[in-house]
Design a protein around this motif. Sequence first.
Motif, PDB file in Angstrom:
ATOM      1  N   ARG A  97      40.619 -42.236  -3.526  1.00 15.90           N
ATOM      2  CA  ARG A  97      40.538 -42.890  -2.219  1.00 15.90           C
ATOM      3  C   ARG A  97      41.033 -44.339  -2.301  1.00 15.90           C
ATOM      4  N   ASP A 100      31.651 -43.567   1.829  1.00 14.06           N
ATOM      5  CA  ASP A 100      32.448 -42.600   2.594  1.00 14.06           C
ATOM      6  C   ASP A 100      32.526 -41.260   1.871  1.00 14.06           C
ATOM      7  N   VAL A 101      32.775 -41.296   0.571  1.00 12.42           N
ATOM      8  CA  VAL A 101      32.908 -40.056  -0.200  1.00 12.42           C
ATOM      9  C   VAL A 101      31.585 -39.292  -0.232  1.00 12.42           C
ATOM     10  N   LYS A 148      29.141 -39.368   1.927  1.00 10.99           N
ATOM     11  CA  LYS A 148      28.861 -38.817   3.255  1.00 10.99           C
ATOM     12  C   LYS A 148      29.750 -37.610   3.544  1.00 10.99           C
ATOM     13  N   GLU A 149      31.024 -37.719   3.196  1.00 14.50           N
ATOM     14  CA  GLU A 149      31.949 -36.611   3.447  1.00 14.50           C
ATOM     15  C   GLU A 149      31.585 -35.372   2.639  1.00 14.50           C
ATOM     16  N   GLN A 150      30.969 -35.573   1.482  1.00 14.35           N
ATOM     17  CA  GLN A 150      30.574 -34.448   0.639  1.00 14.35           C
ATOM     18  C   GLN A 150      29.181 -33.921   0.986  1.00 14.35           C
ATOM     19  N   ASP A 156      24.441 -37.391   1.535  1.00 21.36           N
ATOM     20  CA  ASP A 156      23.828 -38.575   2.134  1.00 21.36           C
ATOM     21  C   ASP A 156      22.506 -38.944   1.466  1.00 21.36           C
TER      22      ASP A 156
END
Length: 361
Positions: A252, A349-350, A352-354, A357
């Motif tokens: 990223r 971000d990574v 949360k996207e995965q 959380d």
Amino acid sequence: MSHPDIFQKELETAFGALLQASKLSQLIISSQDKGTITKDDFSPVTIADFAIQALLISTFKDAFPEDTFVGEEDAADLRANEALMSRVWDLLNTIAQDEDTQRGACKLPQTKDQMCDLIDQAGTSHPGGAGSGRVWVFDPIDGTKTYLRGELYAINIGLIVDGKQTLGVVGCPNLSLHHKGPLRNSDIDPEGKGCIVYAIKGHGAFARSLQSGSQDVKQLPKQPATRDLSFVTCTGLVDSALDGVHEVVAERLGVAFPGSDLVPWVLRWAAMALGIGNTTVWVYKRRDRFAKSWDHSGAMLLYEETGGKITDVHGKDIDLSAGRKLSANFGFVAAPVAAHDKVLQAVHDVLKEQGRDAFLQ
């Protein structure tokens, strides 16, 4: 050049102790039987770990008797195993008549019982916060797994005053001071000289040869604000790192992964201070797993004094007063000050996207 004229006694004590501790560690590095046992967390410990912790505490207690000392090991296994205790004692005594020991580079325990008492004293002590005074934190061998393979390892000495890093002195017995490019565990110093990397809070970071009488001190430059990011991480600790995160964060950010790939945490901080990489991210595999004080206290200061910023995964400052484990923090995000927010955001971000959380709670 030389470092500022402060903490002279502390630094000279550390330099002498690290020289002798390095000799102890190197004495058995080629031995088939390093006296290895496995601790409750499945990490290995050798007779060199015990001997070096005893040497460090004995030396610093002699120099600074009013201070507190924290170390990784306790002496329970030695007290329960006379043969193991004797091997540690014999290893310590191999340098008793050494020229540097005789001139006062270190102070050795006088009896086996004293040796165990010193190890226990540090093995049960805790760092404190405001009002706790001066606390020395020792990691006798960081990277025991790599040490057992004859690869890179480090010896960490950190001084915490009222819960804050004040001095960090790291001995790297088989790391070249002149290494360039990405660093691997197997990249040992071809000249066998080793180095010491150290920092004084508010006065910068420095490096010198490990050898006795070394005068080749150099101040380490600050991290350039415009320099590209370069990772320092570890790909081999599958039991520690959350899988599938670190390489995605690097991607990223447009950063090559793994960059420098090192097991010892102390060595990762030293490598970044030396300019061998400038960014590290670590998300533990479990939310209830925490870093250990001796892997980071003092060593983090090396990087901070070259312009790095270190927080946990949540963006909180690292709280060294939490105890032997850094239980007030989760993981690490370290990058040059100007880039830290960007790196931290990429981690969030990574995760949360995965759908992870929970690691941000």
